[in-house]
Design an enzyme around this catalytic site. Sequence first.
Site, mmCIF file in Angstrom:
data_model
loop_
_atom_site.group_PDB
_atom_site.id
_atom_site.type_symbol
_atom_site.label_atom_id
_atom_site.label_comp_id
_atom_site.label_asym_id
_atom_site.label_seq_id
_atom_site.Cartn_x
_atom_site.Cartn_y
_atom_site.Cartn_z
ATOM 1 N N THR A 1 0.888 -1.190 -0.049
ATOM 2 C CA THR A 1 0.069 -0.066 0.260
ATOM 3 C C THR A 1 0.927 1.267 -0.129
ATOM 4 O O THR A 1 1.908 1.253 0.805
ATOM 5 C CB THR A 1 -0.738 -0.002 1.279
ATOM 6 N N PHE B 1 1.444 4.851 0.989
ATOM 7 C CA PHE B 1 0.858 5.973 1.709
ATOM 8 C C PHE B 1 1.453 7.375 1.345
ATOM 9 O O PHE B 1 2.621 7.344 1.034
ATOM 10 C CB PHE B 1 1.252 5.654 3.151
#
Length: 721
Positions: free
Chosen positions: A252, A254
């Site tokens: 992921t 960020f």
Amino acid sequence: MSFIIVILLAAAASLAAASPGSANSILLPKGSLGEIRSAIDASSATATTPRGGAVAATPSKSAPAKPIRVAFQGEAGAYSEKSLRELLGPNVVAVPRPNFEACYRAVASKECDYACIPIENSLGGSIHENYDLMLRYDLTIVAEHDFRVRHCLLTKPGLDVKEIKYAISHSQALSQCDNYLRARGIVPKPTYDTAGSAKMISKKIKGEAFGRELPEGCTPENTAAIASNLAGETFGLECKEEGIEDDDSNFTRFLLLGRRGVVQHLNKKIPCKTSLVFTLPNSAGALYKSLACFSLRDIDMSKIESRPMSAALLNYLRFRNTVTQLKVGETSVSYGKEMPRFRYCFYLDILSSELDEGVQNALHHLREQSDYCRVLGSYPAKSRLVGPVAEAVEALNAANVGKKHEADLRLKSLPSDDEEARRLNIGLVGYGAFGQYLSKQIATQHDVRCIDPVDKSKEAAENGVEYFSNFDMPNFLQGLDVVVIAVPMIELEEIVESLPLEKLRNKLVVEVCPLNVYPRTVLTRALPPEADILCANPMFGPGHPLDGVPVVYEKVRIRDTRRADCFLSTFERARCQMVEMAAEDHDAYVADAEFVTHLTGRLLDRNLLPVSPVSSREYAALCDVADMTTHDTFDMFYGMFKYNDRAKELLNAMRDNLASVERKLAAKEAYLAASAEMKNTDRQKLLAECRMLLQEMAKSGAGPSRRQRHRQQIKRNANKS
């Protein structure tokens, strides 16, 4: 030399902050790029290199380390918290927030320093909500971090894995561990959050009350949670197995968002990215031409994505962009562009700094083609930190070397949390059509009462508002936090002077007139100095949704900022676009447009706009304008005329434009009639000329026929013989 470097960096920073609508989007003169870049490169030799190669100045030993508050979405121990601690270290203060917008709001309101927000996942794709929120809030990207997601099986301490029947977690986490759960016969049960599932089990074990209960059939003795190992440590659960996801390529990305950018701290030695968003006109090849701005200059792009946007949001972006252009003196502003049914904005990541000369030229080129362009941030790539972010982190780490944190480095709540739950006592002076519509919007969050010389008790009861008559003014003002004056502008001064001004001390007085300079002058002159003053223009009306509608305001005189922010948050939570603007700027940019809109609406009525079974978008827009203005009183419109210095000029211009259109229509009609007459006259003349020519040919132009010539020859031959 160091003094020159500081001056150059300060100049770059001031240029970055000078553009309110572009979130630190810098557009430098071409000649200054080389000097600033060389100065930054020269200064990088004196910088230290903390984790990941980030550039930061060595923190002063005498300066105390300030705490860094970082907002994230989810419960304590969520993957977002683990990501921010990987990026910023273990000494920052994590602030869990209930949703993504609360993270943005916490940074924008200066309650938090940064927000760590997921933007895309290698398996699940982009988080579109955060793309939309980046447009709503003027925050800038200061860093990025690619976080490896490793799911853990968390249970009650001492529980045997064989006893696990159910697994609870977010639906996306459960789907990513589907093969693992199937192989062990564990039934997945979706819940609202990964770390939240661990919290649910922990609260159940301790017997503490919690707002959410375990799914049916689940108990701490037969249920496991799928979350991060940090969630297990936070809630006292045992990690039975780590890395249970089916695909080990689960990452992921960020973004770390702040209020000020770090572009001035980047140099050529630091790999960096620049993220931007832009919209394009609906024309063939528009996207191709926009990408050519970068490809022709050999600027590498790492990502591009299109995202639909609402018409209200696009209108607001154009409104703010127009104001920005007018402020910097640009005159080539386009109005009223035809928009397609589906509108898209494009998000682009390029692998260069915004200060690079090629990127500056590309942005100049792109802004010439796009309707709206905003740089979301220029920042170091690959989890690096630079500038004030790196300095603050290094100072914090240096101050906590060898220390153990006895207290939990988390904030469970922020001061604004209490403000959101706070119910203000709001009184409306004047309960006409706009006052009634305004009360509907604020009565859902606050206690509202109204006062009006005309009996409005029936209308007030329908809207859940308490009505007071004019002779009961003292009781009306008793206990009020906010007094909203919702009367026509021509009555404003008289109404304000009729109020018991001494009872307005320590209250927030709000005016909602379509103009701001005149009402501000009236309030500052009449009200006691202890009264707070807020000028606001909610640019909405009955029958129209609030999502994306601008609310322009100015904090004229505010002592109790929390009360004022609590009142303004009423519109913010309704998804209005909050635009803080001085009264002079408001009247210069908005007043003329408002007056022309209302003038046009009053010129149109249902006799001019009959009901049509088939209507174009233009016709529908005119109907909306007419409907909107019918709800407003003529006194309100007269106030817009009287207190706008350019109203007569605009009215004359409208009259001149109408006369010009009439002249053009008359001229066109005369031209067509003359052309038709000329064509008819020319045809008659041509026929007459042809007739005369034939007659002349018949009389003189034609000789004897062949038979006549033959007879004449016979006669001549006979005479000779």
